[in-house]
Design an enzyme around this catalytic site. Structure first.
Site, PDB file in Angstrom:
ATOM      1  N   HIS A  61       0.845  -1.207   0.000  1.00  0.00           N
ATOM      2  CA  HIS A  61       0.000   0.000   0.000  1.00  0.00           C
ATOM      3  C   HIS A  61       0.876   1.251   0.000  1.00  0.00           C
ATOM      4  CE1 HIS A  61      -3.968   1.978   1.414  1.00  0.00           C
ATOM      5  NE2 HIS A  61      -3.164   2.895   0.931  1.00  0.00           N
ATOM      6  N   LEU A  64       2.754   6.631  -5.050  1.00  0.00           N
ATOM      7  CA  LEU A  64       3.945   7.138  -5.746  1.00  0.00           C
ATOM      8  C   LEU A  64       3.667   8.478  -6.439  1.00  0.00           C
ATOM      9  CD1 LEU A  64       5.406   3.827  -7.205  1.00  0.00           C
ATOM     10  CD2 LEU A  64       6.144   5.096  -5.174  1.00  0.00           C
ATOM     11  N   ARG A  65       2.390   8.863  -6.475  1.00  0.00           N
ATOM     12  CA  ARG A  65       1.974  10.209  -6.917  1.00  0.00           C
ATOM     13  C   ARG A  65       2.161  10.498  -8.403  1.00  0.00           C
ATOM     14  NH1 ARG A  65      -1.174  10.606  -2.689  1.00  0.00           N
ATOM     15  NH2 ARG A  65      -0.191  11.342  -0.760  1.00  0.00           N
ATOM     16  N   ASP A 306       1.382   2.683   3.763  1.00  0.00           N
ATOM     17  CA  ASP A 306       0.521   3.764   3.253  1.00  0.00           C
ATOM     18  C   ASP A 306       1.369   5.024   3.034  1.00  0.00           C
ATOM     19  OD1 ASP A 306      -1.638   5.194   2.326  1.00  0.00           O
ATOM     20  OD2 ASP A 306      -2.678   5.302   4.249  1.00  0.00           O
TER      21      ASP A 306
END
Ligand SMILES: [Zn+2]
Length: 426
Positions: A61, A64-65, A306
């Site tokens: 989870h 990486l944008r 996360d």
């Protein structure tokens, strides 16, 4: 060309450390032999004396944008941050811009990961187009393009029929549905847990049941559809109760928990600093204890970070306005090692398995083990080194962590992916 790791402290089948030399040829482990034995492998030698040599960590989870939010993180920086944290496989969430909801976007992520990334990147695809909850994506085409599962992470799927349709379709193609559980009707405009911190500062709160209602609903839908249903970032006692019951009932449900939900409660939040703002939020000490016990008894299967980088400008907007999320790769192992293993609460083997073998088992990955014939994804950790957490040294673009200056023990020092050294501390 091969690679030899000498004097490695390796966890054996009994979970005890043994001193071994490990030989790697091409991308496979070819030998795990008593340290000091004569071996004939040409190539680089890594002396791991005094260090743990473990299967590469797996994080199912992460954010990486890229595409769309490259000011927060890119596949290049995110995978370097992962490698520095000892991770060799990471699974990235589709809440980018555009959302990863088409085969083209899946391919873009995989191509970038192949050319600019340094660890394995497994992409999830969105359940619904644009993660808007209105229309299912083309599951078959997304699977064909390389998606490993379906999730609208960042938001919950609000409509039960939509979720049931998604699960039915995913089950028919043997794919998992991964859920961010959040009923939006219960959380409008809230930034922190509905509890002591919210009360003290006069803030709206996110109640436990906003998560647990979706967990309960989705366990029933998973039972009805037979899908593999995976619950994201579990944070409440109530969710755990429901997952435990569903598991006992034979529902194919698995779950993950983040280090911050095992280590911090709302009572630890020192100020309105948004580096303490994430979703789900830091809950009560009772919820933290429930998360720890659920991981210990197997109700929760694995640890994920996360990892959610944001720019300093975005996080400077304060608790109410800043975006949710904290970075996680570069602190996860030392945090958990220091707080749970060095203190004697968990064995080293327990922690390593929740970060390697268990995610591999749940998601059917070939990695996550260190044995002869295994893919040579390996992390080397100096269990004795003590350092303070310094966000300025992060390889992530994100500096948003609540753990600044925590003195931690057990820092990764080298990471090997597919038989190649991709990062080392020196
Ligand atoms: Zn989420």
């Amino acid at each position: 060309m091969g690679l030899i790791i000498k004097n490695a402290n390796v966890l054996n089948a009994a979970g005890e450390l043994e001193l071994k030399d490990i030989t790697i040829e091409d991308n496979r482990v070819t030998g795990i032999i008593d340290a000091g034995s004569e071996v004939e492998v040409s190539g680089e030698v890594i002396d791991a004396a005094g260090k743990l040599v473990a299967p590469g960590f797996i994080d199912m989870h992460v954010h990486l944008r890229e595409p769309g939010f490259e000011h927060k993180e890119t596949i290049a920086t995110g995978t370097r941050s992962a490698a520095k944290g000892g991770y060799t496989t990471i699974a990235c969430m589709p809440n980018t811009r555009p959302v990863i909801d088409t085969p083209e976007t899946i391919k873009l992520v995989l191509d970038k990961a192949a050319t600019e990334g340094i660890v394995r990147v497994l992409p999830y695809a969105a359940i619904t187009k644009n993660e808007l909850g209105r229309e299912l994506t083309d599951f078959a085409a997304l699977k064909e393009a390389g998606a490993i599962g379906f999730t609208d992470d960042g938001v919950g799927v609000q409509n039960a029929q939509m979720m049931k349709d998604a699960m039915t379709l995913a089950a028919s193609m043997n794919m998992p549905v991964i859920a961010h559980c959040e009923d939006e009707s219960l959380v409008v405009g809230a930034a922190v847990n509905e509890g002591t911190f919210a009360k003290k500062h006069g803030l709206k709160g996110i109640p436990n049941e906003s998560e647990a209602i979706h967990v309960g609903r989705d366990c029933l839908l998973a039972e009805a559809t037979g899908v593999h249903y995976h619950v994201c970032h579990v944070s409440t006692e109530q969710s755990i109760r429901l997952i435990r019951q569903a598991k006992q009932f034979g529902v194919k449900v698995t779950a993950e928990v983040c280090p911050h939900h095992l280590l911090l409660s709302e009572e630890d939040i020192p100020s309105m600093d948004a580096n303490w703002k994430m979703n789900p939020p830091l809950r009560s000490p009772r919820d933290v204890q429930a998360c720890i016990e659920a991981l210990e008894d197997g109700t929760i299967d694995m640890i994920v970070t996360d990892h959610a980088p944001h720019s300093q400008e975005e996080k400077a907007k304060g608790m109410q306005l800043a975006p949710f999320g904290i970075v996680g790769f570069e602190t996860a192992f030392p945090l958990l090692y220091t707080k749970f293993v060095a203190t004697g609460k968990w064995t080293l083997d327990f922690l390593v398995k929740r970060m390697t073998a268990d995610p591999a088992r749940v998601f059917g990955l070939e990695t996550g083990k260190l044995e002869i014939g295994a893919i040579a994804d390996i992390t080397i950790v100096d269990l004795e080194s003590v350092q303070g957490v310094n966000p300025e040294t992060f390889l992530s673009k994100g500096r948003n962590t609540p753990f600044t200056d925590w003195q931690l023990k057990g820092w990764p020092v080298a990471t090997i992916v597919d038989g190649k050294l991709v990062w080392s501390a020196e």
